[in-house]
Write a protein that holds these residues in place. Structure first.
Motif, short mmCIF file in Angstrom:
data_model
loop_
_atom_site.label_atom_id
_atom_site.label_comp_id
_atom_site.label_asym_id
_atom_site.label_seq_id
_atom_site.Cartn_x
_atom_site.Cartn_y
_atom_site.Cartn_z
N ILE A 103 0.97 -3.37 -8.55
CA ILE A 103 1.21 -1.93 -8.59
C ILE A 103 2.09 -1.54 -9.77
O ILE A 103 2.02 -0.42 -10.27
CB ILE A 103 1.87 -1.48 -7.26
CG1 ILE A 103 0.92 -1.80 -6.10
CG2 ILE A 103 2.18 0.00 -7.27
CD1 ILE A 103 1.57 -1.68 -4.76
N GLY A 104 2.91 -2.47 -10.21
CA GLY A 104 3.81 -2.19 -11.32
C GLY A 104 5.10 -1.54 -10.89
O GLY A 104 5.52 -0.53 -11.45
N LYS A 148 9.42 6.89 -8.08
CA LYS A 148 9.90 5.60 -8.56
C LYS A 148 10.25 4.74 -7.35
O LYS A 148 11.12 5.10 -6.56
CB LYS A 148 11.12 5.79 -9.46
CG LYS A 148 11.56 4.52 -10.18
CD LYS A 148 12.67 4.84 -11.17
CE LYS A 148 13.07 3.61 -11.97
NZ LYS A 148 14.16 3.94 -12.94
N VAL A 149 9.56 3.60 -7.21
CA VAL A 149 9.65 2.79 -6.00
C VAL A 149 10.29 1.43 -6.30
O VAL A 149 9.99 0.81 -7.32
CB VAL A 149 8.25 2.57 -5.39
CG1 VAL A 149 8.35 1.79 -4.08
CG2 VAL A 149 7.53 3.90 -5.18
N TYR A 150 11.15 0.98 -5.40
CA TYR A 150 11.74 -0.36 -5.45
C TYR A 150 11.36 -1.12 -4.19
O TYR A 150 11.36 -0.56 -3.09
CB TYR A 150 13.26 -0.28 -5.55
CG TYR A 150 13.79 -0.41 -6.96
CD1 TYR A 150 14.53 -1.53 -7.36
CD2 TYR A 150 13.55 0.58 -7.91
CE1 TYR A 150 15.01 -1.65 -8.66
CE2 TYR A 150 14.03 0.47 -9.20
CZ TYR A 150 14.76 -0.65 -9.57
OH TYR A 150 15.24 -0.77 -10.86
N LEU A 151 11.06 -2.42 -4.34
CA LEU A 151 10.78 -3.29 -3.21
C LEU A 151 11.89 -4.31 -3.04
O LEU A 151 12.43 -4.83 -4.02
CB LEU A 151 9.45 -4.04 -3.41
CG LEU A 151 8.20 -3.21 -3.68
CD1 LEU A 151 6.98 -4.12 -3.77
CD2 LEU A 151 7.99 -2.16 -2.59
N GLY A 152 12.22 -4.60 -1.78
CA GLY A 152 13.23 -5.61 -1.48
C GLY A 152 12.62 -6.70 -0.60
O GLY A 152 12.13 -6.41 0.49
N LYS A 172 0.83 -1.21 0.00
CA LYS A 172 0.00 0.00 0.00
C LYS A 172 0.86 1.26 0.00
O LYS A 172 0.51 2.27 -0.63
CB LYS A 172 -0.94 -0.01 1.20
CG LYS A 172 -2.03 -1.08 1.11
CD LYS A 172 -2.95 -1.06 2.33
CE LYS A 172 -4.05 -2.09 2.20
NZ LYS A 172 -4.96 -2.09 3.37
N LEU A 173 2.00 1.22 0.70
CA LEU A 173 2.92 2.36 0.67
C LEU A 173 3.48 2.55 -0.73
O LEU A 173 3.59 3.67 -1.22
CB LEU A 173 4.06 2.13 1.67
CG LEU A 173 3.74 2.31 3.15
CD1 LEU A 173 4.94 1.88 3.99
CD2 LEU A 173 3.37 3.75 3.45
N ALA A 174 3.84 1.44 -1.36
CA ALA A 174 4.37 1.52 -2.72
C ALA A 174 3.35 2.16 -3.65
O ALA A 174 3.69 3.00 -4.50
CB ALA A 174 4.74 0.13 -3.21
N TYR A 175 2.09 1.78 -3.49
CA TYR A 175 1.02 2.37 -4.29
C TYR A 175 0.90 3.86 -4.02
O TYR A 175 0.81 4.67 -4.95
CB TYR A 175 -0.31 1.68 -3.98
CG TYR A 175 -1.50 2.32 -4.64
CD1 TYR A 175 -1.84 2.03 -5.95
CD2 TYR A 175 -2.29 3.24 -3.95
CE1 TYR A 175 -2.94 2.62 -6.57
CE2 TYR A 175 -3.38 3.85 -4.55
CZ TYR A 175 -3.70 3.54 -5.86
OH TYR A 175 -4.77 4.15 -6.46
#
Length: 326
Positions: free
Chosen positions: A172-173, A148-152, A137-140
């Motif tokens: 979310i893409g 521009k968001v990256y997830l680890g 939800k934070l990434a969204y």
């Protein structure tokens, strides 16, 4: 120069956000209203009996004993100072004192600097509190702001955690960095940050394992993750965010205590407030541990994770409580 509108805590929430906040706190508010009404029944002024009843009300709402005692002491001081306080004024006084007690967030709404490195959030919390969902939800939220968001996926202990984070990344893409199950979480964090820097990301969200059965092991793991990230960015992480399940009441207090001892927690996100009458836990944990609440979860929809505004929260919890003597 990069501009991060990471945390939006406007003085006034939009009407849509207020509606979500009111609906999300409905169960907590109903319990508070009923108990506060009984607390002042037949009373026109605030006396010792009213304060005793108020104390019981706050403790039953999971505000916590330590915080409740301070709230009562503050109200007693105002009663002694003003000599005569009507029960009809108690609502305003209660909201004012609680808002003043909640920890302020030192991070500005708009973070901007000359550096071109990403803002790194290390997300911690036990399994089942909604940690991975919160990251999604934070990434969204950040992507909606044009970031521009990256997830680890550094929770390599559970396959389900990586799979769930992958689902959010696809939905979310946003890019996700992951390794095989059982891999070194610090290695995943390093690879995530390295890739994010290379691709000029704005925000990095790193999921971690939430095992509390061995606090020393947890502490060592989180310390190692932070140390390897500092090899790439000396100031990383910018935020260590602890996610807590608001519906667990006093158990959330214990988790906050354990994680605060294991690592330097700098912010809180409290989830699942819509399904519980224990909204007071937000007040108690923030006050007791002196950690600001940054987000609250008020539903299952991706838009139901809201930036926390302490006065709006307290107003929503206690507003429209008609404290008139009957």
């Amino acid at each position: 120069m990069k501009f991060f509108k990471i945390f939006s805590r406007d003085n006034k929430l939009s009407e849509d956000n207020k509606k979500v906040l009111d609906q999300g706190l409905a169960k907590s508010k109903t319990g508070v209203v009923e108990k506060l009404t009984r607390a002042i029944a037949g009373k026109s002024t605030v006396d010792d009996e009213v304060l005793d009843n108020l104390e019981d009300t706050l403790i039953s709402a999971d505000v916590g004993v330590e915080t409740t005692i301070e709230i009562i002491d503050r109200i007693k001081a105002r009663v002694q100072r003003d000599k005569y306080v009507k029960t009809s004024e108690l609502n305003y006084i209660l909201r004012d004192e609680i808002a003043q007690m909640l920890a302020d967030d030192p991070v500005p709404d708009l973070v901007h600097s000359d550096k071109t490195t990403p803002y790194v959030i290390l997300v911690v919390g036990v399994n089942g509190v909604g940690k991975t969902t919160t990251i999604g939800k934070l990434a969204y939220l950040f992507k909606q702001q044009g970031l521009k968001v990256y997830l680890g996926a550094a929770d390599t202990f559970r396959a389900a955690a990586v799979e769930q984070l992958q689902i959010w990344a696809d939905r979310i893409g946003v890019p996700i960095v992951k390794q095989q199950m059982g891999s070194d979480p610090a290695s995943v964090a390093y690879d995530t940050l390295s890739s994010a820097i290379k691709n000029e990301a704005d925000v990095v969200l790193i999921d971690t394992a939430g095992r509390l059965h061995n606090k020393v092991g947890l502490m060592n793991e989180l310390t190692k993750i932070k140390n390897v990230m500092k090899k790439l960015l000396p100031d990383a992480p910018d935020d260590v965010m602890l996610v807590l399940d608001g519906s667990t009441g006093q158990n959330a207090f214990e988790q906050a205590k354990q994680f605060s001892q294991a690592t330097d927690v700098t912010s809180l996100t409290i989830t699942k407030l819509d399904g519980t009458a224990r909204g007071g836990v937000v007040i108690g944990i923030s006050h007791q541990f002196k950690i600001p609440v940054r987000f609250i979860g008020l539903g299952e929809k991706v838009t139901d994770l809201q930036p926390f505004n302490k006065r709006e929260f307290v107003n929503a919890l206690f507003d429209n409580v008609n404290l008139q003597a009957k």
